[in-house]
Design an enzyme around this catalytic site. Structure first.
Site, mmCIF file in Angstrom:
data_model
loop_
_atom_site.group_PDB
_atom_site.id
_atom_site.type_symbol
_atom_site.label_atom_id
_atom_site.label_comp_id
_atom_site.label_asym_id
_atom_site.label_seq_id
_atom_site.Cartn_x
_atom_site.Cartn_y
_atom_site.Cartn_z
ATOM 1 N N SER A 37 68.044 -11.842 -5.461
ATOM 2 C CA SER A 37 68.176 -11.585 -4.022
ATOM 3 C C SER A 37 69.475 -10.860 -3.708
ATOM 4 O O SER A 37 69.679 -10.440 -2.581
ATOM 5 C CB SER A 37 68.111 -12.894 -3.248
ATOM 6 O OG SER A 37 68.980 -13.832 -3.796
ATOM 7 N N HIS B 146 61.688 -8.686 -4.528
ATOM 8 C CA HIS B 146 62.395 -9.790 -3.892
ATOM 9 C C HIS B 146 61.440 -10.539 -2.979
ATOM 10 O O HIS B 146 61.097 -10.065 -1.905
ATOM 11 C CB HIS B 146 63.604 -9.271 -3.095
ATOM 12 C CG HIS B 146 64.367 -10.344 -2.407
ATOM 13 N ND1 HIS B 146 64.848 -10.230 -1.130
ATOM 14 C CD2 HIS B 146 64.694 -11.601 -2.814
ATOM 15 C CE1 HIS B 146 65.457 -11.353 -0.780
ATOM 16 N NE2 HIS B 146 65.386 -12.197 -1.801
ATOM 17 N N GLU C 199 60.263 -7.434 -0.565
ATOM 18 C CA GLU C 199 61.149 -6.266 -0.659
ATOM 19 C C GLU C 199 60.997 -5.674 -2.049
ATOM 20 O O GLU C 199 61.221 -6.371 -3.049
ATOM 21 C CB GLU C 199 62.610 -6.667 -0.415
ATOM 22 C CG GLU C 199 62.958 -6.905 1.039
ATOM 23 C CD GLU C 199 64.432 -7.280 1.234
ATOM 24 O OE1 GLU C 199 64.968 -8.047 0.410
ATOM 25 O OE2 GLU C 199 65.036 -6.815 2.220
ATOM 26 N N ASN D 45 68.640 -9.810 3.603
ATOM 27 C CA ASN D 45 69.820 -10.680 3.467
ATOM 28 C C ASN D 45 71.097 -9.986 3.913
ATOM 29 O O ASN D 45 72.037 -10.627 4.367
ATOM 30 C CB ASN D 45 69.939 -11.179 2.025
ATOM 31 C CG ASN D 45 68.865 -12.212 1.717
ATOM 32 O OD1 ASN D 45 68.268 -12.775 2.642
ATOM 33 N ND2 ASN D 45 68.586 -12.436 0.451
#
Ligand code: T1G
Length: 645
Positions: free
Chosen positions: A401, A422, A434, A472
């Site tokens: 991540s 991800h 992702e 993120n």
């Protein structure tokens, strides 16, 4: 011609052919009206079959026409002409009959369907309600409670359920067209037009369920409008109910929420596209390897198993492999309990699952997804082992991540086969995936990622390599902004309340307590060790962790967790106020609007930077990520759509 009329003896066949999904664009509507008019002048015709060419029955109105002035003939008028036609019309449904497509079928005298078909009225998901009689005709065929679920949740039903509800008259046996002709030659007694029938009487469960669905809609307008239209259909004469429905539909067409939801509909489809993949065939993908059977690895393995893949999960020891198997089997058992799997399909799914402790067990895998501990050394060692054990054209993916996928790729001989995939936790539930694009990745590896996303029913967004990719990275930005607001005067529960009021299902701090504060704490300590601590660093989260307040799992985090409730905690207030004092900050009050303005501005600025840097291909990808990763209210269209006003 998007609508063709042919005859076979006394049977007429109206075929809609409007790729890709037979949407009811203006030409199709005009073609249907013209066919109805012609057939009314053909006394030799005893019955009319309406069917579709291609992969599916009509998927609804043409969403691309929304926002433009409605062009005649209007769908309600076309459907009334079909419903009152001289010869009865029979809808022969395959694939999906959705929205206006199902409304077309409801206007027919009879409906038959391929057993694999799905039927639904998803208009509420687009900020609308059925606008061509769906709310009035449906409760004249099925129970009011069934009509409520279909219209207000927008969820489709399968053909078997549709037959049990009374929505369709027969499930086709064998070829749908042949079955339809046979049905047309042996019609049941004519029950008359659907609109001429009395609506079903709602039971005692109807109103409580209706109110519960309205509450669940939070800030979205269309579910309430759908309930109101259905209530009118159950109590008013059909023509008055139709007028009510049309008025509500046209009002919602002009509502910013429907424009926002149409934006999201197309944005989610566009996000999974990459220019460099045009013309690149999806590679063969049936056998998936997963390395690491922790929460993420087990979730990824279960997600793949539930969509028909063969999965081999690799762990380091037999004990770890057993624990991983237990996690995966627990998820599949839950799918069985919820009816997603039948006992038979549950057994077949388990038969496609194996665990192993030797990398050679992945020798047949087309794709291997690594989900081991977030440490660069560990990951590089795993990829070196995979490089030796897997077949030469296997794609190797990391679920990291935030680690540098380019550095991971350098651990294998041919970095072209390394891609980032991800997933978001829980991996078998969250829709977003992702697909991270390393510098040296090949088109085939990217196409493999896109093919996996499609098969898993996930929404793929391509992301360039940066700290946190898209989701993120934006989360880190607005989390820091919220922490700065804590120092300046806000409290965690005030920020969370503002976010929930805006439309998030849960506030940021409540979500952190749920996930656990130690994960971010470890990352902050690593960054501090690397000298990457920002100048305006906020110590408050560290102070909580140092006090052992790690979130719900320790009973205390940002909140005090008692009896399943998250309660504001005076100790946290005192800790925050003391930190403001230590920094010499005079605390001020924040309104919900001020809180949301700062959060939105931060998200939009970080999102624009991500687009400017080429990490995301387009601004609408930011909307897709924020809606599907963090519950940004879908009916707003997303932060960038909001910013464009
Ligand atoms: N209008 C226009 N284009 C549509 C469309 C639609 N209704 N549905 C799909 N497309 C395009 C989509 O953009 C994509 O285009 C291609 O078709 C394949 O779609 C009067 C007012 C049918 C289950 O909400 O749920 O009827 O990107 O990638 O995964 O009361 O599409 O390739 O150029 O999604 O196989 C109600 C929406 C409308 C159904 C197929 N109907 N569509 O899924 O393919 S409102 C809906 C879907 C209405 C009435 C009201 C799915 C699908 P491109 P796809 P898929």
């Amino acid at each position: 011609m998007s609508v063709q009329l042919t005859t076979e003896g006394r049977i007429a066949i109206v075929t809609i052919d409007n790729p890709p999904v037979n949407a009811l664009g203006q030409e199709v509507r005009a073609g249907l009206l013209d066919a109805a008019g012609q057939l009314d002048q053909m006394p030799e015709i005893a019955a009319v079959i309406v069917k579709c060419a291609g992969r599916s029955f009509v998927a609804g109105a043409d969403i691309r026409e929304f926002g433009k002035p409605p062009q005649p003939p209007h769908l309600p008028d076309v459907l009334l002409a079909i419903e009152n036609a001289r010869a009865p019309w029979i809808a022969a449904i395959h694939g999906t009959a959705l929205g206006g497509g199902l409304e077309l079928a409801l206007a027919c005298r009879f409906r038959i369907a391929d057993p694999r078909a799905r039927l639904g009225l998803p208009e509420v998901t687009l900020g609308l309600i059925p606008g061509a009689g769906g709310t009035v005709r449906l409760p004249r065929l099925v129970a009011a409670e069934d009509a409520l679920e279909m219209i207000v949740t927008g969820k489709p039903v399968n053909a078997t359920r549709a037959q049990a509800m009374g929505l369709i008259d027969a499930l086709a046996e064998g070829d749908l067209s042949e079955f339809a002709k046979s049905f047309a030659q042996n019609l049941p007694d004519d029950p008359g037009p659907v609109l001429g029938r009395a609506p079903k009487t709602p039971g005692p469960e109807f109103e409580p369920r209706a109110e519960a669905l309205i509450r669940r809609a939070r800030g979205q307008n269309s579910p309430r409008a759908a309930v109101d239209a259905l209530r009118a259909a159950l109590s008013l004469p059909a023509d008055q109910a139709l007028a009510r429905e049309r008025a509500k539909f046209l009002a919602l067409r002009d509502d910013p929420q429907s424009k926002a939801l149409s934006h999201v509909f197309f944005a989610e489809r566009q996000a999974g596209r990459l220019d460099r993949l045009k013309g690149v065939d999806a590679p063969e993908l049936s056998d998936v390897g997963v390395v690491g059977g922790g929460t993420m690895g087990a979730g990824i393995a279960a997600a793949c198993l539930l969509r028909g893949f063969t999965v081999t999960l690799l762990e380091q020891t037999h004990e770890a492999a057993k624990a991983a198997r237990d996690r995966v089997e627990g998820i599949l058992a839950d799918s069985l309990t919820r009816g997603v799997l039948t006992p038979r399909s549950h057994a077949a799914t388990l038969a496609r699952f194996a665990t192993a402790t030797e990398a050679r067990a992945l020798a047949r895998a087309d794709l291997v997804i690594e989900a081991v501990f977030e440490d660069m050394g560990v990951k590089r060692e795993v990829f070196a082992r995979l490089d030796a054990a897997c077949k030469s054209d296997a794609v190797l993916a990391s679920n990291t991540s935030y680690l540098d996928i380019n550095e991971i790729a350098r651990a294998v001989a041919d970095p072209a086969r390394v891609v980032g995939l991800h997933f978001f936790s829980p991996a078998h539930v969250m829709k977003l995936l992702e697909i991270v694009v390393p510098d040296q990745v090949g088109d085939r590896a990217l196409a493999m990622g896109a093919a996996l996303a499609k098969r898993l029913g996930k929404i793929a967004v391509f992301a360039g390599v940066c700290d946190g990719f898209i989701a993120n990275r934006i989360m880190s930005a607005y989390r820091a902004e919220c922490e700065r607001m804590l120092e300046a005067g806000a409290l965690p529960w005030e920020i969370d309340a503002a976010m929930v009021e805006f439309g998030f299902p849960m506030g940021l701090f409540r979500m952190q307590d749920l996930a656990g504060l130690d994960i971010a704490w470890a990352m902050r300590k690593r960054r501090a060790a690397e000298g990457r601590q920002p100048a305006d660093y906020v110590r408050i989260p560290d102070l909580l962790c140092e006090a052992g307040r790690l979130g719900q799992k320790t009973g205390r985090g940002w909140y005090l967790h008692q009896d399943g409730k998250a309660l504001p905690d005076p100790e946290v207030t005192a800790l925050i106020e003391a930190e403001s004092a230590r920094k010499g900050i005079t605390r001020t009050r924040f309104s919900a609007d001020q809180i949301m303005n700062r959060i939105l501005t931060t998200i939009q600025a970080e999102g624009q930077a991500i687009v400017d840097e080429g990490i995301a291909a387009r601004a609408s990808d930011i909307d897709v990520v924020m809606i599907n990763a963090f519950g940004f209210p879908r009916w707003s269209g997303g932060p960038m759509h909001l910013h464009d006003g």
